[in-house]
Design a protein around this motif. Sequence first.
Motif, PDB file in Angstrom:
ATOM      1  N   ILE A  24      43.583  32.946  33.532  1.00  0.00           N
ATOM      2  CA  ILE A  24      43.751  33.430  32.159  1.00  0.00           C
ATOM      3  C   ILE A  24      43.989  34.936  32.104  1.00  0.00           C
ATOM      4  N   ALA A  25      43.260  35.699  32.914  1.00  0.00           N
ATOM      5  CA  ALA A  25      43.283  37.163  32.820  1.00  0.00           C
ATOM      6  C   ALA A  25      44.668  37.723  33.137  1.00  0.00           C
ATOM      7  N   ASP A  26      44.991  38.823  32.469  1.00  0.00           N
ATOM      8  CA  ASP A  26      46.222  39.551  32.818  1.00  0.00           C
ATOM      9  C   ASP A  26      45.909  40.879  33.502  1.00  0.00           C
ATOM     10  N   GLN A  27      44.627  41.231  33.570  1.00  0.00           N
ATOM     11  CA  GLN A  27      44.177  42.391  34.342  1.00  0.00           C
ATOM     12  C   GLN A  27      43.032  41.941  35.245  1.00  0.00           C
ATOM     13  N   HIS A  28      43.192  42.138  36.541  1.00  0.00           N
ATOM     14  CA  HIS A  28      42.217  41.687  37.536  1.00  0.00           C
ATOM     15  C   HIS A  28      41.683  42.914  38.263  1.00  0.00           C
ATOM     16  N   PHE A  29      40.425  43.267  37.988  1.00  0.00           N
ATOM     17  CA  PHE A  29      39.811  44.428  38.620  1.00  0.00           C
ATOM     18  C   PHE A  29      39.039  43.951  39.850  1.00  0.00           C
ATOM     19  N   ALA A  30      39.701  43.987  40.994  1.00  0.00           N
ATOM     20  CA  ALA A  30      39.146  43.486  42.247  1.00  0.00           C
ATOM     21  C   ALA A  30      38.283  44.555  42.890  1.00  0.00           C
ATOM     22  N   PRO A  31      37.085  44.198  43.374  1.00  0.00           N
ATOM     23  CA  PRO A  31      36.224  45.216  43.973  1.00  0.00           C
ATOM     24  C   PRO A  31      36.673  45.661  45.357  1.00  0.00           C
ATOM     25  N   THR A  32      37.367  44.802  46.091  1.00  0.00           N
ATOM     26  CA  THR A  32      37.742  45.124  47.467  1.00  0.00           C
ATOM     27  C   THR A  32      39.150  44.643  47.772  1.00  0.00           C
ATOM     28  N   GLY A  33      39.660  45.069  48.919  1.00  0.00           N
ATOM     29  CA  GLY A  33      40.950  44.593  49.379  1.00  0.00           C
ATOM     30  C   GLY A  33      40.949  43.109  49.688  1.00  0.00           C
ATOM     31  N   VAL A  34      39.816  42.588  50.150  1.00  0.00           N
ATOM     32  CA  VAL A  34      39.708  41.155  50.434  1.00  0.00           C
ATOM     33  C   VAL A  34      39.875  40.348  49.153  1.00  0.00           C
ATOM     34  N   SER A  35      39.212  40.765  48.092  1.00  0.00           N
ATOM     35  CA  SER A  35      39.329  40.034  46.823  1.00  0.00           C
ATOM     36  C   SER A  35      40.723  40.188  46.230  1.00  0.00           C
ATOM     37  N   ALA A  36      41.340  41.350  46.408  1.00  0.00           N
ATOM     38  CA  ALA A  36      42.720  41.529  45.942  1.00  0.00           C
ATOM     39  C   ALA A  36      43.662  40.609  46.699  1.00  0.00           C
ATOM     40  N   ALA A  37      43.467  40.461  47.999  1.00  0.00           N
ATOM     41  CA  ALA A  37      44.316  39.575  48.802  1.00  0.00           C
ATOM     42  C   ALA A  37      44.156  38.120  48.368  1.00  0.00           C
ATOM     43  N   ALA A  38      42.930  37.725  47.999  1.00  0.00           N
ATOM     44  CA  ALA A  38      42.705  36.356  47.527  1.00  0.00           C
ATOM     45  C   ALA A  38      43.497  36.096  46.248  1.00  0.00           C
ATOM     46  N   LEU A  39      43.549  37.081  45.370  1.00  0.00           N
ATOM     47  CA  LEU A  39      44.318  36.938  44.133  1.00  0.00           C
ATOM     48  C   LEU A  39      45.813  36.841  44.425  1.00  0.00           C
ATOM     49  N   ARG A  40      46.315  37.688  45.329  1.00  0.00           N
ATOM     50  CA  ARG A  40      47.738  37.632  45.675  1.00  0.00           C
ATOM     51  C   ARG A  40      48.094  36.277  46.278  1.00  0.00           C
ATOM     52  N   ALA A  41      47.170  35.700  47.056  1.00  0.00           N
ATOM     53  CA  ALA A  41      47.411  34.386  47.647  1.00  0.00           C
ATOM     54  C   ALA A  41      47.498  33.291  46.595  1.00  0.00           C
ATOM     55  N   GLU A  42      46.943  33.552  45.418  1.00  0.00           N
ATOM     56  CA  GLU A  42      47.012  32.607  44.305  1.00  0.00           C
ATOM     57  C   GLU A  42      48.151  32.945  43.354  1.00  0.00           C
ATOM     58  N   ALA A  43      49.070  33.780  43.824  1.00  0.00           N
ATOM     59  CA  ALA A  43      50.295  34.126  43.094  1.00  0.00           C
ATOM     60  C   ALA A  43      50.045  35.026  41.884  1.00  0.00           C
ATOM     61  N   VAL A  44      48.932  35.745  41.875  1.00  0.00           N
ATOM     62  CA  VAL A  44      48.730  36.778  40.864  1.00  0.00           C
ATOM     63  C   VAL A  44      49.610  37.972  41.239  1.00  0.00           C
ATOM     64  N   SER A  45      50.340  38.502  40.291  1.00  0.00           N
ATOM     65  CA  SER A  45      51.264  39.592  40.597  1.00  0.00           C
ATOM     66  C   SER A  45      50.507  40.842  41.013  1.00  0.00           C
ATOM     67  N   ALA A  46      51.082  41.570  41.953  1.00  0.00           N
ATOM     68  CA  ALA A  46      50.437  42.779  42.458  1.00  0.00           C
ATOM     69  C   ALA A  46      50.202  43.784  41.339  1.00  0.00           C
ATOM     70  N   GLU A  47      51.091  43.806  40.347  1.00  0.00           N
ATOM     71  CA  GLU A  47      50.962  44.760  39.240  1.00  0.00           C
ATOM     72  C   GLU A  47      49.739  44.475  38.375  1.00  0.00           C
ATOM     73  N   ALA A  48      49.249  43.241  38.406  1.00  0.00           N
ATOM     74  CA  ALA A  48      48.093  42.869  37.579  1.00  0.00           C
ATOM     75  C   ALA A  48      46.768  43.094  38.284  1.00  0.00           C
ATOM     76  N   ILE A  49      46.804  43.457  39.579  1.00  0.00           N
ATOM     77  CA  ILE A  49      45.592  43.610  40.381  1.00  0.00           C
ATOM     78  C   ILE A  49      45.294  45.086  40.583  1.00  0.00           C
ATOM     79  N   HIS A  50      44.058  45.477  40.330  1.00  0.00           N
ATOM     80  CA  HIS A  50      43.632  46.870  40.476  1.00  0.00           C
ATOM     81  C   HIS A  50      42.354  46.890  41.306  1.00  0.00           C
ATOM     82  N   ILE A  51      42.392  47.508  42.491  1.00  0.00           N
ATOM     83  CA  ILE A  51      41.193  47.604  43.334  1.00  0.00           C
ATOM     84  C   ILE A  51      40.358  48.770  42.828  1.00  0.00           C
TER      85      ILE A  51
END
Length: 324
Positions: free
Chosen positions: A145-172
């Motif tokens: 649902i979210a359009d802004q994903h505030f990931a605490p670490t690079g590992v969590s950001a990578a998990a989001l990218r693996a689920e096809a979340v756009s890199a622009e929507a992910i903020h570490i």
Amino acid sequence: MALTNKVLLIFGTRPEAIKLFPVVHALNAVGGVDVKVLVTAQHRQMLDQVLDIGEVKPDYDLDVMEPNQSLDHLTAKLLTGIGNVLDQEMPDRVVVQGDTATAMVGALAAYYRKIPVSHVEAGLRSYDIYQPWPEEVNRKIIGTIADQHFAPTGVSAAALRAEAVSAEAIHITGNTVIDALYWVQDKIRANSALVSGLCDIEARFLGRKIIGVTTHRRENFGEGMDNIASALEVIAQRDDVGIVFPVHMNPNVRAIMDEKLGNNPRIALLDPLDYPHFSRLLSICHLMLTDSGGVQEEAPALGKPVLVMRETTERPEGVTAGTA
């Protein structure tokens, strides 16, 4: 985060409050943002302790806590209650944190109204929908649902990218629990009376290695809690340790621990600690035994190792780093 006119933060448990009060403070410091806070009080007393020390006054309080209520009953109350507030306020953006029923339903209710959602502490995955349960699925729902994903670490950001979340929507961003921990540690240094309630325990276990314990996870109810209690009995046979165990109020935890550990002189069973006192426990302990997610982050931030009392963790960074 693009500035909007009105932002509604939704949370209901103690861990959510700890991790979001720094966000509330930061948003209040930004000009031009109308900040509103809705608490569901999914955890009543434990939530209120953090609101007080965190200097947050909610605009709305749903007060949904009931003893031993089912997840479907809780979810239904949350959906209608949060929905009513959203209809009244119609915020430009909703902010939720973590993996609770409150966070998942807050995101879902916002989606039903086409209100964009920001997810704090996004991207944590154990890849087992029953470990932790129901939190793993709650996070995945929020992530769709979210359009802004505030990931605490690079590992969590990578998990989001693996689920096809756009890199622009992910903020570490790092984890706001560390901001909260350092903030309350500063308050304790300025006013030691905030943690005076542990003075007797510290004196009782002077010269011993203090082991801190927390456990509350649903997947540990029953046999898991029995096993944890039995393990603590064995550990307490050592003459160089003192175990400090703030026991969760849930009867699935408290009844077992009171029965098995209540009369052990090397184990101090306490009522749940408020946030300053729990921060003090992290400071004085030799190590932490826990099934909590937040403690896996908090204790290493103070240089304290963690034994994770779970089959899996959605926070593998600590295991990789050797702190958990």
